[in-house]
Each structure stands twice: as structure tokens, then as C-alpha cells.
Motif scaffolding. Structure first.
Motif: not given
Length: 148
Positions: A130-133, A137-138, A143-144
Motif C-alpha cells: 500500500n505504501l509503495n502504491q 500515486g504521489l 509529476t502531473a
């Protein structure tokens, strides 16, 4: 005179016979004295032996009483050891039963801890995932934001 001579000869013969019997009796008396002396010596030796044997018998009786006392003490000690052995066996059985109970408890506790550890590892793995995901996502959001 002849009659007196014959009477004297008869008397001499009687004295001679009496003298021979007296000598025989004296020889018999001497022989009996020697036999009596030998018997008295034998009796003295026998009395000494009886005295020695009585002393030996007394010592043997004392030794026998001592041995009987020792046997009695050893029998009591044997019974005491038997009781100790029974008590020790009972104690050993009690300790063994107690240890078996402890082993069962510790085995169950170990299994429970193993299951808890397995569960915690799965949760840790899930949290890491979950932390990796979340980090991915962060990073995408950052980046966006940077691109946009």
C-alpha cells in the motif's frame, strides 16, 4: 613234727600265695593310679578346652547379637530407601506430568506466536505494498502537477 612241718609248709604256701596276691594287688593299684593320673590329666585338658570353648561361644554370641542388630538396622535402612524410592518416583512422575503440561502450553503458545508473526508479516507486506502504491500515486500526482 612232720605234721607241724607240713602245717608250716602249708602256711608258707598260704603266705606265698598271699604275698603273690598282695603283689598283684599292689601292681593293680599302681596301674589304677597311673590310669587315674592319666584320666585326671585328660580331665584337666578337657576342662581347659571346655573353658576355651565357652569363651569362644560367648564371643560368638556377642558377635551374633551384633550381626543381628546390624541386619535389623540394614533392614530398616532398606525400608527407608524403598520409601524414598517410592516418593522420588512419585515426585518424578509429578514433575514429568507438570513438564508435559508446560511443554503443551509452550507448544501452543509458540504456535500462536508463529501464527501472529505470520499474520503480522502479511500485514506488513500489505502495508508495504500500500505504501509503495501510495508513493507511486504521489509521484504521479507530483509529476502531473509539475507538468501542468
Amino acid at each position: 613234727v612232720i605234721q607241724r612241718l607240713r602245717d608250716a609248709e602249708d602256711e608258707c604256701e598260704a603266705v606265698k600265695n598271699s604275698e603273690e596276691r598282695a603283689t598283684s594287688y599292689l601292681m593293680e593299684a599302681d596301674r589304677l593310679r597311673e590310669t587315674n593320673a592319666a584320666l585326671e590329666n585328660g580331665m584337666a585338658v578337657t576342662e581347659e578346652k571346655i573353658s576355651e570353648l565357652m569363651q569362644i561361644n560367648e564371643k560368638c554370641q556377642v558377635d551374633l547379637r551384633d550381626a543381628e542388630d546390624k541386619i535389623s538396622a540394614l533392614r530398616k535402612e532398606k525400608e527407608s530407601f524403598k520409601e524414598l524410592a517410592v516418593t522420588a518416583k512419585g515426585n518424578a512422575n509429578d514433575i514429568e506430568a507438570e513438564n508435559e503440561g508446560k511443554i503443551r502450553f509452550l507448544t501452543q503458545e509458540n504456535h500462536k506466536l508463529y501464527m501472529d508473526l505470520k499474520k503480522l508479516r502479511q500485514e506488513n507486506q500489505q502495508l508495504s505494498l500500500n505504501l509503495n502504491q501510495a508513493q507511486i500515486g504521489l509521484n504521479e500526482d507530483t509529476t502531473a502537477d509539475l507538468k501542468g
